[in-house]
Design an enzyme around this catalytic site. Structure first.
Site, PDB file in Angstrom:
ATOM      1  N   ASP A   1       2.868  -3.319 -10.008  1.00 24.27           N
ATOM      2  CA  ASP A   1       3.183  -4.739  -9.814  1.00 24.27           C
ATOM      3  C   ASP A   1       4.233  -5.293 -10.780  1.00 24.27           C
ATOM      4  O   ASP A   1       4.869  -6.295 -10.486  1.00 24.27           O
ATOM      5  CB  ASP A   1       1.906  -5.585  -9.951  1.00 24.27           C
TER       6      ASP A   1
ATOM      7  N   GLY B   1      -5.605  -0.162 -10.080  1.00 20.04           N
ATOM      8  CA  GLY B   1      -4.831   0.527  -9.034  1.00 20.04           C
ATOM      9  C   GLY B   1      -4.025   1.668  -9.627  1.00 20.04           C
ATOM     10  O   GLY B   1      -3.429   1.519 -10.695  1.00 20.04           O
TER      11      GLY B   1
ATOM     12  N   ASP C   1       3.688  -7.009 -13.384  1.00 20.41           N
ATOM     13  CA  ASP C   1       3.268  -8.411 -13.502  1.00 20.41           C
ATOM     14  C   ASP C   1       2.901  -8.820 -14.926  1.00 20.41           C
ATOM     15  O   ASP C   1       2.198  -9.800 -15.129  1.00 20.41           O
ATOM     16  CB  ASP C   1       2.074  -8.673 -12.558  1.00 20.41           C
TER      17      ASP C   1
ATOM     18  N   ALA D   1      18.412  -7.157   1.577  1.00 22.47           N
ATOM     19  CA  ALA D   1      17.648  -8.002   2.509  1.00 22.47           C
ATOM     20  C   ALA D   1      18.307  -9.369   2.670  1.00 22.47           C
ATOM     21  O   ALA D   1      18.920  -9.885   1.733  1.00 22.47           O
ATOM     22  CB  ALA D   1      16.224  -8.164   1.989  1.00 22.47           C
TER      23      ALA D   1
ATOM     24  N   GLN E   1       3.143   2.237  -0.889  1.00 20.43           N
ATOM     25  CA  GLN E   1       3.904   1.896  -2.104  1.00 20.43           C
ATOM     26  C   GLN E   1       3.250   2.411  -3.376  1.00 20.43           C
ATOM     27  O   GLN E   1       3.851   2.388  -4.442  1.00 20.43           O
ATOM     28  CB  GLN E   1       4.031   0.363  -2.228  1.00 20.43           C
TER      29      GLN E   1
ATOM     30  N   THR F   1       0.916   0.012 -13.659  1.00 17.17           N
ATOM     31  CA  THR F   1       0.694  -0.738 -12.418  1.00 17.17           C
ATOM     32  C   THR F   1       2.023  -0.884 -11.691  1.00 17.17           C
ATOM     33  O   THR F   1       3.059  -1.094 -12.340  1.00 17.17           O
ATOM     34  CB  THR F   1       0.095  -2.142 -12.675  1.00 17.17           C
TER      35      THR F   1
ATOM     36  N   GLU G   1       3.321  -9.971  -0.868  1.00 22.00           N
ATOM     37  CA  GLU G   1       1.965 -10.187  -0.334  1.00 22.00           C
ATOM     38  C   GLU G   1       1.315 -11.453  -0.897  1.00 22.00           C
ATOM     39  O   GLU G   1       0.460 -12.045  -0.241  1.00 22.00           O
ATOM     40  CB  GLU G   1       1.075  -8.970  -0.607  1.00 22.00           C
TER      41      GLU G   1
ATOM     42  N   ASP H   1      -3.529  -5.516 -16.547  1.00 18.71           N
ATOM     43  CA  ASP H   1      -4.111  -6.466 -17.507  1.00 18.71           C
ATOM     44  C   ASP H   1      -5.643  -6.478 -17.473  1.00 18.71           C
ATOM     45  O   ASP H   1      -6.285  -6.661 -18.502  1.00 18.71           O
ATOM     46  CB  ASP H   1      -3.530  -7.874 -17.336  1.00 18.71           C
TER      47      ASP H   1
ATOM     48  N   ARG I   1      16.921  -7.069  16.011  1.00 15.57           N
ATOM     49  CA  ARG I   1      15.709  -7.847  15.712  1.00 15.57           C
ATOM     50  C   ARG I   1      15.735  -8.416  14.294  1.00 15.57           C
ATOM     51  O   ARG I   1      16.579  -8.045  13.480  1.00 15.57           O
ATOM     52  CB  ARG I   1      14.480  -6.933  15.799  1.00 15.57           C
TER      53      ARG I   1
ATOM     54  N   GLY J   1       2.264  -6.378  -4.791  1.00 14.55           N
ATOM     55  CA  GLY J   1       2.638  -7.055  -6.030  1.00 14.55           C
ATOM     56  C   GLY J   1       1.607  -8.082  -6.464  1.00 14.55           C
ATOM     57  O   GLY J   1       1.795  -8.774  -7.459  1.00 14.55           O
ATOM     58  N   ARG J   2       0.542  -8.185  -5.668  1.00 10.41           N
ATOM     59  CA  ARG J   2      -0.512  -9.183  -5.942  1.00 10.41           C
ATOM     60  C   ARG J   2       0.101 -10.573  -6.042  1.00 10.41           C
ATOM     61  O   ARG J   2       0.675 -11.035  -5.073  1.00 10.41           O
ATOM     62  CB  ARG J   2      -1.250  -8.819  -7.232  1.00 10.41           C
TER      63      ARG J   2
ATOM     64  N   ARG K   1     -12.172   0.321 -10.016  1.00 10.14           N
ATOM     65  CA  ARG K   1     -12.268  -1.052 -10.520  1.00 10.14           C
ATOM     66  C   ARG K   1     -13.756  -1.269 -10.754  1.00 10.14           C
ATOM     67  O   ARG K   1     -14.527  -1.305  -9.804  1.00 10.14           O
ATOM     68  CB  ARG K   1     -11.724  -2.046  -9.493  1.00 10.14           C
TER      69      ARG K   1
ATOM     70  N   LYS L   1      26.143 -10.206  12.717  1.00 11.04           N
ATOM     71  CA  LYS L   1      25.160  -9.359  12.032  1.00 11.04           C
ATOM     72  C   LYS L   1      24.113  -8.887  13.037  1.00 11.04           C
ATOM     73  O   LYS L   1      23.578  -9.717  13.793  1.00 11.04           O
ATOM     74  CB  LYS L   1      24.456 -10.189  10.949  1.00 11.04           C
TER      75      LYS L   1
ATOM     76  N   VAL M   1      -0.334  12.177 -23.434  1.00 12.74           N
ATOM     77  CA  VAL M   1      -1.463  11.950 -24.357  1.00 12.74           C
ATOM     78  C   VAL M   1      -2.069  13.301 -24.739  1.00 12.74           C
ATOM     79  O   VAL M   1      -2.287  13.602 -25.923  1.00 12.74           O
ATOM     80  CB  VAL M   1      -2.549  11.043 -23.699  1.00 12.74           C
TER      81      VAL M   1
HETATM   82  O1  F6P Z   1      -2.290  -3.848  -8.579  1.00 14.72           O
HETATM   83  C1  F6P Z   1      -1.747  -2.915  -7.722  1.00 14.72           C
HETATM   84  C2  F6P Z   1      -2.016  -3.270  -6.279  1.00 14.72           C
HETATM   85  O2  F6P Z   1      -1.457  -2.256  -5.460  1.00 14.72           O
HETATM   86  C3  F6P Z   1      -1.525  -4.641  -5.834  1.00 14.72           C
HETATM   87  O3  F6P Z   1      -0.156  -4.669  -5.580  1.00 14.72           O
HETATM   88  C4  F6P Z   1      -2.393  -4.879  -4.627  1.00 14.72           C
HETATM   89  O4  F6P Z   1      -2.545  -6.262  -4.377  1.00 14.72           O
HETATM   90  C5  F6P Z   1      -3.700  -4.258  -5.035  1.00 14.72           C
HETATM   91  O5  F6P Z   1      -3.411  -3.318  -6.045  1.00 14.72           O
HETATM   92  C6  F6P Z   1      -4.454  -3.567  -3.934  1.00 14.72           C
HETATM   93  O6  F6P Z   1      -5.652  -3.111  -4.447  1.00 14.72           O
HETATM   94  P1  F6P Z   1      -6.593  -2.051  -3.731  1.00 14.72           P
HETATM   95  O7  F6P Z   1      -5.924  -0.722  -3.756  1.00 14.72           O
HETATM   96  O8  F6P Z   1      -7.842  -2.083  -4.538  1.00 14.72           O
HETATM   97  O9  F6P Z   1      -6.774  -2.531  -2.325  1.00 14.72           O
END
Ligand code: F6P
Length: 319
Positions: free
Chosen positions: A127, A11, A129, A186, A251, A125, A222, A103, A162, A170-171, A72, A213, A23
């Protein structure tokens, strides 16, 4: 003169362009020839590569996405695919490769290193992560984007009284949810690392309403899933009207923040230096203000640790 190639994979993330720029510019400054590989490992297999010069990376430090494009690649996971990749690297006389990605991209880089190609990984990334590094390139920008969205949704949440559920990326990792949720004030932050109790979420909403509030913001990572169902459930249990916003690929874009540009610039330049020092099989990371480098195995063998202290703090501050 050495030839160094660079690719972006997985991504895209804001700041990848700043890393490519570093680079290319540091490489040329140190007397190298730089090859840009288009569309990650997918493009590498096809020999989709061109020489880059100082102007190839002009006017990109502020841009999101990646000028090299990304992909990918299933094919690169196969031995046949990697053979083709090796062939392309040989044809272009590549002495070292910089891989910018997550990764999965590092696993690809490790395979190439095992086949004799010196590689250095740069964590790109949104994420965040990866356990071994404080931050990945793109994370800070993504969190700021979500924080901005929370502010906007809060305006309408207050106006209508509401409960607004905002699903963020964030996978399997809850970092974007955690830090944007804390910074955006939040009411509830729901992440896969902790899970949630619907009664607690609803009780907090009711308590907030009872003390006047007007808005309620629930950030849902997600990796937990079920944003729509959660909205319906909350409405059923509390009687409060709910709306769901899935921020999605919003995002992933946008001009990188100062933090991401700085991290990317430092890592891009360091990756070239490491290759010129004869180093290989390393992933760059950050620890406080410093850059660190670790072997790929350390990237894969360590489970990301969730920041429970910040999570607890967010809960306290949103009572
Ligand atoms: O790894 C980055 C990310 O944006 C994740 O947060 C998300 O789950 C995934 O990639 C979405 O992937 P794609 O753009 O291939 O749908």
């Amino acid at each position: 003169m050495k030839t160094i190639a660079v690719l972006t994979s997985g991504g895209d993330a804001p700041g990848m362009n700043a890393a490519i720029r570093a680079v290319v510019r540091n490489g040329i400054y140190k007397g190298c020839r730089i090859i840009g590989i288009k569309q990650g490992y997918h493009g590498l297999i096809r020999g989709n590569m061109t020489e880059m010069n100082l102007s190839s990376v002009a006017d990109i430090i502020h841009r999101g996405g990646t000028i090299l494009q990304t992909a990918r690649s299933e094919e690169f996971m196969t031995e046949e695919g990697r053979k083709k990749a090796l062939y392309a690297l040989k044809i272009f006389n590549v002495d070292g490769l910089v891989v910018i990605g997550g990764d999965g991209s590092f696993k690809g880089a490790q395979k190439l290193t095992e086949l004799g190609v010196p590689t250095i990984g740069i964590p790109g990334t949104i994420d965040n992560d990866l356990r071994y590094t404080d931050y990945t390139i793109g994370f800070d920008t993504a969190v700021n984007t979500v924080m901005d969205a929370i502010g906007k949704i809060r305006d309408t949440s207050t106006s209508h009284g509401r409960a607004n559920i905002i699903e963020v990326m964030g996978r399997h990792c809850g970092d974007i949810a955690l830090y944007s949720g804390l910074a955006g004030g939040a009411e509830s932050i729901i992440v896969p690392e902790v899970g949630f109790d619907i009664n607690q979420v609803c009780n907090k909403l009711i308590k907030g309403r009872n003390r006047g509030k007007l808005h309620s913001i629930i950030i849902l990572a997600e990796g937990v899933g079920g944003a729509m169902e959660l909205g319906d459930h909350i409405k059923e249990m509390t009687g409060i009207d709910t709306r769901v916003t899935i921020l999605g690929h919003l995002q992933r874009g946008g001009s990188p923040t100062f933090q991401d540009r700085l991290l990317a610039s430092k890592m891009g330049a360091r990756a070239v230096d490491l290759l010129l020092e004869g180093k290989s099989g390393l992933a760059l990371g950050s620890s406080g203000m410093d850059l660190i480098e670790v072997e790929y195995d350390r990237v894969f063998n360590q489970e990301k640790e969730f920041d429970m202290d910040t999570y607890d703090l967010a809960n306290i501050l949103s009572i």
